[in-house]
Motif scaffolding. Structure first.
Motif, PDB file in Angstrom:
ATOM      1  N   PHE A  10       5.106  -0.971 -28.658  1.00 38.74           N
ATOM      2  CA  PHE A  10       3.997  -1.601 -27.080  1.00 38.74           C
ATOM      3  C   PHE A  10       4.587  -0.498 -25.938  1.00 38.74           C
ATOM      4  CE2 PHE A  10       7.622  -3.860 -26.997  1.00 38.74           C
ATOM      5  CZ  PHE A  10       8.099  -4.208 -25.698  1.00 38.74           C
ATOM      6  N   PHE A  11       2.960  -0.423 -25.109  1.00 38.08           N
ATOM      7  CA  PHE A  11       3.643  -0.074 -24.245  1.00 38.08           C
ATOM      8  C   PHE A  11       3.137  -1.295 -23.407  1.00 38.08           C
ATOM      9  CE2 PHE A  11       1.678   3.326 -26.206  1.00 38.08           C
ATOM     10  CZ  PHE A  11       1.607   4.495 -25.748  1.00 38.08           C
ATOM     11  N   ALA A  12       4.282  -1.089 -21.799  1.00 37.83           N
ATOM     12  CA  ALA A  12       4.629  -1.867 -21.056  1.00 37.83           C
ATOM     13  C   ALA A  12       4.016  -1.576 -19.322  1.00 37.83           C
ATOM     14  CB  ALA A  12       5.248  -2.873 -21.212  1.00 37.83           C
ATOM     15  N   THR A  13       4.231  -1.720 -18.802  1.00 32.52           N
ATOM     16  CA  THR A  13       4.167  -1.513 -17.329  1.00 32.52           C
ATOM     17  C   THR A  13       5.234  -1.625 -16.922  1.00 32.52           C
ATOM     18  OG1 THR A  13       1.422  -1.682 -17.310  1.00 32.52           O
ATOM     19  CG2 THR A  13       2.750  -1.425 -14.930  1.00 32.52           C
ATOM     20  N   VAL A  14       6.237  -0.441 -15.516  1.00 36.20           N
ATOM     21  CA  VAL A  14       6.872  -1.047 -15.170  1.00 36.20           C
ATOM     22  C   VAL A  14       7.366  -1.928 -13.916  1.00 36.20           C
ATOM     23  CG1 VAL A  14       9.318   0.176 -14.203  1.00 36.20           C
ATOM     24  CG2 VAL A  14       8.153   1.340 -16.811  1.00 36.20           C
ATOM     25  N   LEU A  15       7.801  -2.555 -13.674  1.00 35.53           N
ATOM     26  CA  LEU A  15       7.002  -3.823 -12.357  1.00 35.53           C
ATOM     27  C   LEU A  15       8.526  -3.729 -11.647  1.00 35.53           C
ATOM     28  CD1 LEU A  15       5.070  -6.801 -14.867  1.00 35.53           C
ATOM     29  CD2 LEU A  15       4.373  -4.800 -13.186  1.00 35.53           C
ATOM     30  N   SER A  16       7.882  -3.652 -10.733  1.00 38.12           N
ATOM     31  CA  SER A  16       8.890  -3.601  -9.700  1.00 38.12           C
ATOM     32  C   SER A  16       9.293  -5.630  -9.270  1.00 38.12           C
ATOM     33  CB  SER A  16       8.955  -3.181  -8.288  1.00 38.12           C
ATOM     34  OG  SER A  16       9.971  -3.436  -7.020  1.00 38.12           O
ATOM     35  N   ILE A  51      12.873   3.159 -24.595  1.00 38.64           N
ATOM     36  CA  ILE A  51      11.802   3.236 -23.750  1.00 38.64           C
ATOM     37  C   ILE A  51      11.863   5.009 -23.686  1.00 38.64           C
ATOM     38  CG2 ILE A  51      13.448   2.873 -21.478  1.00 38.64           C
ATOM     39  CD1 ILE A  51      10.627   1.556 -19.786  1.00 38.64           C
ATOM     40  N   ASN A  52      10.845   5.208 -23.814  1.00 33.55           N
ATOM     41  CA  ASN A  52      10.468   6.907 -23.572  1.00 33.55           C
ATOM     42  C   ASN A  52      11.103   7.584 -24.151  1.00 33.55           C
ATOM     43  OD1 ASN A  52       7.810   5.565 -22.002  1.00 33.55           O
ATOM     44  ND2 ASN A  52       8.389   6.382 -19.678  1.00 33.55           N
ATOM     45  N   GLY A  53      11.469   6.772 -25.648  1.00 34.72           N
ATOM     46  CA  GLY A  53      12.640   8.166 -26.285  1.00 34.72           C
ATOM     47  C   GLY A  53      13.990   7.539 -25.864  1.00 34.72           C
ATOM     48  N   GLN A  54      14.280   6.786 -24.767  1.00 38.88           N
ATOM     49  CA  GLN A  54      16.037   6.507 -24.405  1.00 38.88           C
ATOM     50  C   GLN A  54      16.340   5.477 -25.042  1.00 38.88           C
ATOM     51  OE1 GLN A  54      17.262   8.966 -22.116  1.00 38.88           O
ATOM     52  NE2 GLN A  54      19.394   7.406 -22.242  1.00 38.88           N
ATOM     53  N   PRO A  55      17.517   5.677 -25.428  1.00 35.31           N
ATOM     54  CA  PRO A  55      18.079   4.643 -27.059  1.00 35.31           C
ATOM     55  C   PRO A  55      18.233   3.157 -25.294  1.00 35.31           C
ATOM     56  CG  PRO A  55      18.971   6.083 -26.754  1.00 35.31           C
ATOM     57  CD  PRO A  55      18.514   6.959 -25.659  1.00 35.31           C
ATOM     58  N   PHE A  56      18.390   1.702 -26.178  1.00 34.50           N
ATOM     59  CA  PHE A  56      19.312   1.054 -25.035  1.00 34.50           C
ATOM     60  C   PHE A  56      19.654  -0.098 -25.897  1.00 34.50           C
ATOM     61  CE2 PHE A  56      14.853  -0.532 -23.901  1.00 34.50           C
ATOM     62  CZ  PHE A  56      14.870  -0.927 -25.312  1.00 34.50           C
ATOM     63  N   VAL A  57      20.797  -1.101 -25.970  1.00 36.23           N
ATOM     64  CA  VAL A  57      20.651  -2.208 -26.280  1.00 36.23           C
ATOM     65  C   VAL A  57      21.060  -2.802 -25.117  1.00 36.23           C
ATOM     66  CG1 VAL A  57      22.070  -3.672 -27.083  1.00 36.23           C
ATOM     67  CG2 VAL A  57      21.603  -1.032 -28.296  1.00 36.23           C
ATOM     68  N   ALA A  58      19.509  -4.037 -26.117  1.00 42.12           N
ATOM     69  CA  ALA A  58      20.124  -5.159 -24.257  1.00 42.12           C
ATOM     70  C   ALA A  58      19.963  -6.381 -24.552  1.00 42.12           C
ATOM     71  CB  ALA A  58      19.165  -4.964 -22.661  1.00 42.12           C
ATOM     72  N   GLY A  81      12.358   8.972 -17.773  1.00 40.85           N
ATOM     73  CA  GLY A  81      11.407   9.366 -16.828  1.00 40.85           C
ATOM     74  C   GLY A  81      10.397   8.456 -16.450  1.00 40.85           C
ATOM     75  N   ALA A  82      10.303   7.155 -16.024  1.00 40.49           N
ATOM     76  CA  ALA A  82       9.305   5.942 -16.026  1.00 40.49           C
ATOM     77  C   ALA A  82      10.266   5.537 -14.564  1.00 40.49           C
ATOM     78  CB  ALA A  82      10.198   4.791 -17.169  1.00 40.49           C
ATOM     79  N   ASN A  83       8.754   5.522 -13.792  1.00 39.33           N
ATOM     80  CA  ASN A  83       8.746   4.447 -12.414  1.00 39.33           C
ATOM     81  C   ASN A  83       8.169   4.024 -12.639  1.00 39.33           C
ATOM     82  OD1 ASN A  83       9.821   7.612 -11.045  1.00 39.33           O
ATOM     83  ND2 ASN A  83       8.000   7.743 -11.798  1.00 39.33           N
ATOM     84  N   ILE A  84       8.407   3.008 -11.059  1.00 37.50           N
ATOM     85  CA  ILE A  84       7.422   1.143 -11.089  1.00 37.50           C
ATOM     86  C   ILE A  84       6.251   1.593 -11.377  1.00 37.50           C
ATOM     87  CG2 ILE A  84       7.821  -0.321  -8.852  1.00 37.50           C
ATOM     88  CD1 ILE A  84      10.367  -0.225 -10.641  1.00 37.50           C
ATOM     89  N   GLY A  85       5.405   1.216 -12.101  1.00 35.24           N
ATOM     90  CA  GLY A  85       3.943   1.147 -11.988  1.00 35.24           C
ATOM     91  C   GLY A  85       3.731   1.581 -13.120  1.00 35.24           C
ATOM     92  N   SER A  86       4.360   3.009 -13.426  1.00 38.92           N
ATOM     93  CA  SER A  86       4.410   3.614 -14.736  1.00 38.92           C
ATOM     94  C   SER A  86       4.020   2.883 -15.940  1.00 38.92           C
ATOM     95  CB  SER A  86       5.347   4.374 -14.855  1.00 38.92           C
ATOM     96  OG  SER A  86       6.038   4.470 -15.105  1.00 38.92           O
ATOM     97  N   GLU A  87       3.563   3.184 -17.578  1.00 44.41           N
ATOM     98  CA  GLU A  87       3.428   2.584 -18.652  1.00 44.41           C
ATOM     99  C   GLU A  87       4.296   3.802 -19.451  1.00 44.41           C
ATOM    100  OE1 GLU A  87       1.374   0.565 -20.173  1.00 44.41           O
ATOM    101  OE2 GLU A  87      -0.076   0.170 -18.089  1.00 44.41           O
ATOM    102  N   ALA A  88       4.894   2.801 -19.466  1.00 41.68           N
ATOM    103  CA  ALA A  88       6.044   2.844 -20.553  1.00 41.68           C
ATOM    104  C   ALA A  88       6.059   1.975 -22.213  1.00 41.68           C
ATOM    105  CB  ALA A  88       7.919   1.907 -20.189  1.00 41.68           C
ATOM    106  N   ARG A  89       6.652   4.114 -23.265  1.00 42.04           N
ATOM    107  CA  ARG A  89       6.124   3.397 -23.883  1.00 42.04           C
ATOM    108  C   ARG A  89       7.933   2.338 -24.732  1.00 42.04           C
ATOM    109  NH1 ARG A  89       4.012   6.363 -29.028  1.00 42.04           N
ATOM    110  NH2 ARG A  89       3.985   5.463 -31.202  1.00 42.04           N
ATOM    111  N   LEU A  90       7.530   1.636 -25.511  1.00 41.74           N
ATOM    112  CA  LEU A  90       9.097   0.923 -25.845  1.00 41.74           C
ATOM    113  C   LEU A  90       8.958   0.809 -27.333  1.00 41.74           C
ATOM    114  CD1 LEU A  90       8.479  -0.380 -23.117  1.00 41.74           C
ATOM    115  CD2 LEU A  90      10.263  -1.100 -23.929  1.00 41.74           C
TER     116      LEU A  90
END
Length: 186
Positions: A10-16, A51-58, A81-90
Motif C-alpha cells: 500500500f501507499f501511505a503518507t509519512v506524517l510528523s 518502505i520504498n524498498g528499504q527493509p525493516f522489522v518492526a 528516501g522518504a520525507n515528511i508529507g511524501s507518499e511512501a510505498r510499503l
C-alpha cells in the motif's frame, strides 16, 4: 519468516507528530484498514516489511480504531528516501512467530522477587507476555505503572496466564491511538 496471508502492499503518507509522542519519534504512518485487517491481531504485532524498498522489522502499534500505526526512525526514512508529507510505498507481512518481547527492568525486578509469578510468566505464550508488557507500559503515570506491575505479579502468582480486562487494540477502552499529525503534514 512471514505469513503470506497477512501480506499487504500500500501507499501511505509519512506524517510528523504534532508533539513528541515518545522518545525519538520523528515520523509515522497509519496503515490503511484493509492492510491492518490482514494482520493476525488488533493489538501490537511484529512485521517484516519495506518502505520504498528499504527493509525493516518492526512492531506495529494499535491505533484504537482497529488499525495500526508504524513509527519511522530517521535512519529508516533516510534509507527509504522518504520525507515528511511524501507518499511512501510499503510492503508488510506479519512474522510467523512473534519475537520475545523485551521485559522492562521494573517488571523483571518484580518477577525476580516472586518465584510463583516468574514461573507462570515463563510458562505463558509470547503473545500473552507481549500483552502483559503492553498493559504495563501503556500506563500514563508512574503510580499506575507501579500498581499494574504489582497487580500483574499477583495475578501471575495466582496462576492467571493472561491479563484480564485489557483491550490490546484500544478500540473498546480507547486507551491507544496513533499520534496526532502535525497540521503541516496533512
Amino acid at each position: 519468516m512471514t505469513t503470506n496471508d497477512s501480506y499487504s502492499e500500500f501507499f501511505a503518507t509519512v506524517l510528523s507528530p504534532a508533539q513528541s509522542a515518545g522518545a525519538g519519534l520523528t515520523a509515522f504512518i497509519v496503515l490503511p484498514k484493509a492492510a491492518s485487517e490482514k494482520l493476525p491481531r488488533r493489538g501490537r504485532v511484529s512485521v517484516d516489511g519495506s518502505i520504498n524498498g528499504q527493509p525493516f522489522v518492526a512492531t506495529l502499534e494499535p491505533d484504537g480504531q482497529l488499525s495500526h500505526w508504524l513509527a519511522l526512525s530517521e535512519r529508516l526514512l533516510a534509507g527509504a528516501g522518504a520525507n515528511i508529507g511524501s507518499e511512501a510505498r510499503l510492503h508488510i507481512a506479519a512474522l510467523k512467530q512473534e519475537p520475545e518481547p523485551e521485559v522492562p527492568a521494573d517488571l523483571q525486578q518484580a518477577l525476580a522477587a516472586s518465584a510463583e509469578a516468574s514461573a507462570v510468566w515463563h510458562d505463558t505464550t509470547t503473545i500473552a507476555r507481549l500483552d502483559w508488557i503492553h498493559w504495563i507500559t501503556s500506563a500514563k503515570q508512574a503510580k499506575t505503572r507501579a500498581k499494574r506491575i504489582n497487580d500483574a505479579c499477583n495475578m501471575l502468582a495466582e496462576g492467571k496466564r493472561r491479563v484480564c480486562c485489557f483491550d490490546p487494540s484500544g478500540f473498546y477502552s480507547k486507551a491507544f491511538s496513533a499520534p496526532k499529525a502535525a497540521d503541516d503534514t496533512l
